[in-house]
Scaffold this motif. Structure first.
Motif, PDB file in Angstrom:
ATOM      1  N   SER A 242      22.595  55.092  56.818  1.00 29.77           N
ATOM      2  CA  SER A 242      22.563  54.043  55.968  1.00 29.77           C
ATOM      3  C   SER A 242      23.519  52.881  56.321  1.00 29.77           C
ATOM      4  CB  SER A 242      22.677  54.368  54.437  1.00 29.77           C
ATOM      5  OG  SER A 242      21.872  55.068  53.952  1.00 29.77           O
ATOM      6  N   ARG A 243      24.612  53.350  56.956  1.00 28.10           N
ATOM      7  CA  ARG A 243      25.667  52.296  57.169  1.00 28.10           C
ATOM      8  C   ARG A 243      25.100  51.737  58.437  1.00 28.10           C
ATOM      9  NH1 ARG A 243      29.242  52.337  53.607  1.00 28.10           N
ATOM     10  NH2 ARG A 243      30.053  54.121  52.797  1.00 28.10           N
ATOM     11  N   GLU A 244      24.609  52.396  59.365  1.00 24.60           N
ATOM     12  CA  GLU A 244      24.093  51.672  60.711  1.00 24.60           C
ATOM     13  C   GLU A 244      22.831  50.660  60.203  1.00 24.60           C
ATOM     14  OE1 GLU A 244      23.219  54.153  64.313  1.00 24.60           O
ATOM     15  OE2 GLU A 244      24.298  55.872  62.695  1.00 24.60           O
ATOM     16  N   ALA A 245      22.061  51.260  59.283  1.00 26.94           N
ATOM     17  CA  ALA A 245      20.802  50.307  58.914  1.00 26.94           C
ATOM     18  C   ALA A 245      21.502  49.134  58.300  1.00 26.94           C
ATOM     19  CB  ALA A 245      20.139  51.117  57.663  1.00 26.94           C
ATOM     20  N   VAL A 246      22.328  49.308  57.408  1.00 30.44           N
ATOM     21  CA  VAL A 246      22.829  47.807  56.610  1.00 30.44           C
ATOM     22  C   VAL A 246      23.476  47.250  57.572  1.00 30.44           C
ATOM     23  CG1 VAL A 246      24.671  47.197  55.234  1.00 30.44           C
ATOM     24  CG2 VAL A 246      22.969  48.895  54.532  1.00 30.44           C
TER      25      VAL A 246
ATOM     26  N   ALA B 251      13.851  37.508  53.207  1.00 31.80           N
ATOM     27  CA  ALA B 251      13.442  38.499  52.243  1.00 31.80           C
ATOM     28  C   ALA B 251      12.828  39.717  52.451  1.00 31.80           C
ATOM     29  CB  ALA B 251      12.395  37.425  51.459  1.00 31.80           C
ATOM     30  N   ARG B 252      11.932  39.668  53.843  1.00 32.00           N
ATOM     31  CA  ARG B 252      11.239  40.882  54.236  1.00 32.00           C
ATOM     32  C   ARG B 252      12.618  41.888  54.690  1.00 32.00           C
ATOM     33  NH1 ARG B 252       7.656  37.189  56.603  1.00 32.00           N
ATOM     34  NH2 ARG B 252       8.531  37.766  58.543  1.00 32.00           N
ATOM     35  N   LEU B 253      13.417  41.373  55.349  1.00 30.06           N
ATOM     36  CA  LEU B 253      14.392  42.033  55.631  1.00 30.06           C
ATOM     37  C   LEU B 253      15.458  42.802  54.627  1.00 30.06           C
ATOM     38  CD1 LEU B 253      15.962  43.218  58.386  1.00 30.06           C
ATOM     39  CD2 LEU B 253      17.178  40.977  58.489  1.00 30.06           C
ATOM     40  N   ILE B 254      15.646  41.933  53.757  1.00 28.50           N
ATOM     41  CA  ILE B 254      16.297  42.263  52.683  1.00 28.50           C
ATOM     42  C   ILE B 254      15.680  43.414  51.961  1.00 28.50           C
ATOM     43  CG2 ILE B 254      17.056  41.622  50.107  1.00 28.50           C
ATOM     44  CD1 ILE B 254      18.075  39.043  51.300  1.00 28.50           C
ATOM     45  N   MET B 255      14.321  43.422  51.903  1.00 27.66           N
ATOM     46  CA  MET B 255      13.614  44.516  51.054  1.00 27.66           C
ATOM     47  C   MET B 255      13.610  45.605  52.002  1.00 27.66           C
ATOM     48  SD  MET B 255      11.763  45.403  48.693  1.00 27.66           S
ATOM     49  CE  MET B 255      11.457  47.073  48.505  1.00 27.66           C
ATOM     50  N   ARG B 256      13.970  45.599  53.275  1.00 20.79           N
ATOM     51  CA  ARG B 256      14.263  46.875  54.006  1.00 20.79           C
ATOM     52  C   ARG B 256      15.533  47.497  53.644  1.00 20.79           C
ATOM     53  NH1 ARG B 256       9.988  49.266  57.311  1.00 20.79           N
ATOM     54  NH2 ARG B 256       8.137  47.691  57.425  1.00 20.79           N
ATOM     55  N   ILE B 257      16.632  46.529  53.625  1.00 21.16           N
ATOM     56  CA  ILE B 257      17.958  46.909  53.565  1.00 21.16           C
ATOM     57  C   ILE B 257      18.091  47.520  52.269  1.00 21.16           C
ATOM     58  CG2 ILE B 257      20.281  45.943  53.404  1.00 21.16           C
ATOM     59  CD1 ILE B 257      19.109  43.612  55.495  1.00 21.16           C
ATOM     60  N   ILE B 258      17.448  47.288  51.270  1.00 22.58           N
ATOM     61  CA  ILE B 258      17.876  47.698  49.985  1.00 22.58           C
ATOM     62  C   ILE B 258      18.189  49.287  49.797  1.00 22.58           C
ATOM     63  CG2 ILE B 258      16.778  48.112  47.546  1.00 22.58           C
ATOM     64  CD1 ILE B 258      18.061  45.494  47.428  1.00 22.58           C
ATOM     65  N   PRO B 259      17.007  50.052  50.353  1.00 19.13           N
ATOM     66  CA  PRO B 259      17.314  51.457  50.209  1.00 19.13           C
ATOM     67  C   PRO B 259      18.485  51.944  50.882  1.00 19.13           C
ATOM     68  CG  PRO B 259      15.039  51.304  50.883  1.00 19.13           C
ATOM     69  CD  PRO B 259      15.958  49.706  50.908  1.00 19.13           C
TER      70      PRO B 259
ATOM     71  N   HIS C 215      28.318  50.095  45.621  1.00 17.63           N
ATOM     72  CA  HIS C 215      27.819  49.110  44.741  1.00 17.63           C
ATOM     73  C   HIS C 215      27.892  47.714  45.317  1.00 17.63           C
ATOM     74  CE1 HIS C 215      27.507  52.187  41.925  1.00 17.63           C
ATOM     75  NE2 HIS C 215      29.044  52.451  41.692  1.00 17.63           N
ATOM     76  N   ALA C 216      29.104  47.336  46.118  1.00 15.97           N
ATOM     77  CA  ALA C 216      29.323  46.036  46.478  1.00 15.97           C
ATOM     78  C   ALA C 216      28.310  45.506  47.433  1.00 15.97           C
ATOM     79  CB  ALA C 216      30.592  45.800  47.174  1.00 15.97           C
ATOM     80  N   THR C 217      27.607  46.258  48.000  1.00 19.30           N
ATOM     81  CA  THR C 217      26.627  46.086  49.357  1.00 19.30           C
ATOM     82  C   THR C 217      25.446  45.765  48.600  1.00 19.30           C
ATOM     83  OG1 THR C 217      27.904  47.234  51.034  1.00 19.30           O
ATOM     84  CG2 THR C 217      25.571  46.940  51.206  1.00 19.30           C
ATOM     85  N   LEU C 218      25.029  46.770  47.629  1.00 22.18           N
ATOM     86  CA  LEU C 218      23.904  46.497  46.922  1.00 22.18           C
ATOM     87  C   LEU C 218      23.823  45.185  46.064  1.00 22.18           C
ATOM     88  CD1 LEU C 218      21.000  47.578  46.051  1.00 22.18           C
ATOM     89  CD2 LEU C 218      22.099  48.810  44.137  1.00 22.18           C
ATOM     90  N   ALA C 219      24.810  45.037  45.676  1.00 27.01           N
ATOM     91  CA  ALA C 219      25.045  43.870  44.536  1.00 27.01           C
ATOM     92  C   ALA C 219      25.023  42.564  45.263  1.00 27.01           C
ATOM     93  CB  ALA C 219      26.497  43.944  43.773  1.00 27.01           C
ATOM     94  N   TRP C 220      25.520  42.507  46.415  1.00 22.41           N
ATOM     95  CA  TRP C 220      25.482  41.364  47.329  1.00 22.41           C
ATOM     96  C   TRP C 220      24.043  41.010  47.808  1.00 22.41           C
ATOM     97  CZ3 TRP C 220      23.448  40.091  52.089  1.00 22.41           C
ATOM     98  CH2 TRP C 220      23.621  38.778  52.266  1.00 22.41           C
ATOM     99  N   VAL C 221      23.205  42.078  48.134  1.00 25.14           N
ATOM    100  CA  VAL C 221      21.903  42.058  48.578  1.00 25.14           C
ATOM    101  C   VAL C 221      20.964  41.550  47.363  1.00 25.14           C
ATOM    102  CG1 VAL C 221      19.835  43.123  49.498  1.00 25.14           C
ATOM    103  CG2 VAL C 221      21.984  43.807  50.506  1.00 25.14           C
ATOM    104  N   VAL C 222      21.209  42.132  46.032  1.00 23.14           N
ATOM    105  CA  VAL C 222      20.455  41.528  45.117  1.00 23.14           C
ATOM    106  C   VAL C 222      20.612  40.014  44.757  1.00 23.14           C
ATOM    107  CG1 VAL C 222      19.993  42.185  42.552  1.00 23.14           C
ATOM    108  CG2 VAL C 222      20.104  44.135  44.260  1.00 23.14           C
TER     109      VAL C 222
END
Length: 186
Positions: free
Chosen positions: A51-55, A113-121, A128-135
């Protein structure tokens, strides 16, 4: 190559997909051309528990697409202020406005937007900070560029953010109802 990359990912042939992605990455000059294959690669890394590499991959491309992505320390430091602005936006009933607003068409906004959707999982597993920033960024994009189907998924995580950051179990309910209403209308 992008189709081959996606096919290899779908077949679970991740090592081969990684090689093809590296080739795509080397040849793509325009970040718009890289957005969709990078999204597939983000999903591939996430599905393999990386996940960290993905983000990191997704965030690097978001920067290339022109998004002002804060580094981890700045994201943590400014989270309260961004979250307060986010909550103000949540409390604004814009569903009638959103129904009338034209669908987002900006290529950079749509690719983002499409890339953010892929980053969400992956962001969900990175804290929390990473998820919060993306949302929060998804809400900003929705407001700036207009409604977009690719942002519905990220914005559906609003309650995760309000609960994680403020233990507010109610704050995300009405905004999600409005999002669903706008989505059904569109």
């Amino acid at each position: 190559e992008t189709e081959r990359h996606a096919a290899l990912y779908n077949l679970g042939r991740f090592d081969e997909a990684d090689e093809v992605y590296r080739s795509i990455e080397l040849r793509c000059v325009d970040p718009l051309d890289l957005a969709d294959p990078a999204g597939v690669q983000v999903s591939s890394l996430t599905n393999r528990g990386r996940s960290r590499e993905a983000v990191a991959l997704g965030v690097a491309l978001l920067r290339r697409l022109g998004l002002a992505v804060p580094d981890a320390a700045d994201a943590e430091a400014g989270m309260d202020q961004r979250f307060d602005l986010f909550c103000l936006g949540l409390n604004r009933d814009s569903s009638a406005e959103d129904r009338l607003q034209p669908e987002a068409t900006d290529p950079h906004g749509l690719a983002t937007a499409r890339l953010i959707m892929r980053i969400i999982p992956a962001a969900f597993f990175c804290g929390h900070a990473t998820l919060a920033w993306v949302v929060i960024e998804s809400q900003r994009l929705w407001n700036q560029h207009g409604p977009c189907a690719a942002l519905v998924g990220p914005l559906s995580h609003t309650s995760f953010v309000t609960i994680a950051l403020r233990q507010d179990y109610r704050a995300g309910y009405e905004p999600l109802r409005r999002l669903l209403s706008v989505s059904e209308t569109r």
